[in-house]
Design a protein around this motif. Sequence first.
Motif, PDB file in Angstrom:
ATOM      1  N   VAL A  67       0.417  -1.398  -0.341  1.00 25.45           N
ATOM      2  CA  VAL A  67       0.089  -0.020   0.169  1.00 25.45           C
ATOM      3  C   VAL A  67       0.682   1.136   0.107  1.00 25.45           C
ATOM      4  O   VAL A  67       0.387   2.012  -0.322  1.00 25.45           O
ATOM      5  CB  VAL A  67      -1.348  -0.053   1.344  1.00 25.45           C
ATOM      6  CG1 VAL A  67      -1.662   1.652   1.780  1.00 25.45           C
ATOM      7  CG2 VAL A  67      -2.007  -1.730   0.953  1.00 25.45           C
ATOM      8  N   CYS A  70       0.598   4.112  -2.854  1.00 22.53           N
ATOM      9  CA  CYS A  70      -0.076   4.535  -4.259  1.00 22.53           C
ATOM     10  C   CYS A  70      -0.871   6.352  -3.698  1.00 22.53           C
ATOM     11  O   CYS A  70      -1.239   6.412  -2.380  1.00 22.53           O
ATOM     12  CB  CYS A  70      -1.109   3.094  -3.433  1.00 22.53           C
ATOM     13  SG  CYS A  70       0.119   1.236  -4.160  1.00 22.53           S
ATOM     14  N   MET A  73      -5.782   2.841  -4.613  1.00 20.91           N
ATOM     15  CA  MET A  73      -6.067   1.619  -4.482  1.00 20.91           C
ATOM     16  C   MET A  73      -7.621   0.724  -5.196  1.00 20.91           C
ATOM     17  O   MET A  73      -8.064   1.693  -4.611  1.00 20.91           O
ATOM     18  CB  MET A  73      -6.109   1.550  -2.724  1.00 20.91           C
ATOM     19  CG  MET A  73      -6.207  -0.328  -2.396  1.00 20.91           C
ATOM     20  SD  MET A  73      -5.191  -1.059  -3.573  1.00 20.91           S
ATOM     21  CE  MET A  73      -3.490  -0.483  -2.393  1.00 20.91           C
ATOM     22  N   CYS A  75      -9.764  -2.298  -5.277  1.00 23.81           N
ATOM     23  CA  CYS A  75      -9.912  -3.637  -4.457  1.00 23.81           C
ATOM     24  C   CYS A  75     -10.477  -4.941  -5.362  1.00 23.81           C
ATOM     25  O   CYS A  75     -11.369  -3.750  -6.001  1.00 23.81           O
ATOM     26  CB  CYS A  75     -10.352  -4.133  -3.033  1.00 23.81           C
ATOM     27  SG  CYS A  75     -10.239  -5.885  -3.229  1.00 23.81           S
ATOM     28  N   CYS A  95      -4.821   1.235   4.286  1.00 20.42           N
ATOM     29  CA  CYS A  95      -4.839   2.394   3.428  1.00 20.42           C
ATOM     30  C   CYS A  95      -5.088   3.446   3.749  1.00 20.42           C
ATOM     31  O   CYS A  95      -4.538   4.394   3.743  1.00 20.42           O
ATOM     32  CB  CYS A  95      -5.768   2.354   1.878  1.00 20.42           C
ATOM     33  SG  CYS A  95      -5.932   1.390   1.009  1.00 20.42           S
ATOM     34  N   VAL A 100      -2.910   6.572   1.422  1.00 21.59           N
ATOM     35  CA  VAL A 100      -3.660   6.340  -0.262  1.00 21.59           C
ATOM     36  C   VAL A 100      -5.284   7.437   0.088  1.00 21.59           C
ATOM     37  O   VAL A 100      -6.110   7.698   1.431  1.00 21.59           O
ATOM     38  CB  VAL A 100      -4.007   4.937   0.047  1.00 21.59           C
ATOM     39  CG1 VAL A 100      -4.873   4.820  -1.648  1.00 21.59           C
ATOM     40  CG2 VAL A 100      -2.830   4.528  -0.277  1.00 21.59           C
ATOM     41  N   TYR A 103     -10.176   5.002  -2.274  1.00 26.12           N
ATOM     42  CA  TYR A 103      -9.900   3.121  -2.360  1.00 26.12           C
ATOM     43  C   TYR A 103     -11.577   3.090  -2.663  1.00 26.12           C
ATOM     44  O   TYR A 103     -12.468   3.252  -2.393  1.00 26.12           O
ATOM     45  CB  TYR A 103     -10.497   3.328  -0.794  1.00 26.12           C
ATOM     46  CG  TYR A 103     -10.774   1.243  -0.584  1.00 26.12           C
ATOM     47  CD1 TYR A 103      -9.059   0.745  -0.149  1.00 26.12           C
ATOM     48  CD2 TYR A 103     -12.176   0.929  -0.684  1.00 26.12           C
ATOM     49  CE1 TYR A 103      -9.471  -0.364  -0.592  1.00 26.12           C
ATOM     50  CE2 TYR A 103     -11.799  -0.116  -0.662  1.00 26.12           C
ATOM     51  CZ  TYR A 103     -10.963  -1.039  -0.551  1.00 26.12           C
ATOM     52  OH  TYR A 103     -10.614  -2.696  -0.914  1.00 26.12           O
TER      53      TYR A 103
END
Length: 185
Positions: A67, A70, A73, A75, A95, A100, A103
């Motif tokens: 992670v 980044c 992210m 998924c 995250c 991050v 998400y």
Amino acid sequence: MAFTVGIAGITGKVALCVTRELLKRPNVQIRGYCRNPTRLPLQISNHPRVQLTQGQHDDEATLRSFVKGCDVMICCYLADNDVMVEGQKLLIDLCVEGGVGRYISSDYTAEFPQLKPGLYRKKDPILQIKEYLDTKNIKAVHILVGLFMETLFSDLFFFWELKESEIRYFGSGDETWELTTYWLS
């Protein structure tokens, strides 16, 4: 300036489509996470802007390293409820911890927020993830594709009851079905 996108579950069908599209952008670096990197096509696994990390959904130390750095992210997990809920919660927490900014949750589906828990048990995990993301300091994205054509008549599609020749639905039955495909071209 490089933009780094993490893709957890990079060996899946949707993840491969996303990866191929992202690689068309020269400023995007991709960090992929998967159990078995040998399942990736060589043009992706050998690409100079792709960095792969091998690990399990619950391997906190390896995920934390994956992670780190980044910007987004994505998924792309597709597994049992333990992975879809607990695996994503761990990924979300890491995250947030790692800074991050965005998400994208793992369920590319129909308009699920209208569903009540227990109505369609296969959608309960994404309802739990949405609730969880609502409590976190990260911008959450839920991709509402309607339905992938490739899965419409597959065993994976839970609205379709092949043996009974019926389709289960919520609402009045007059709602529009939105469909897309894995590939745009």
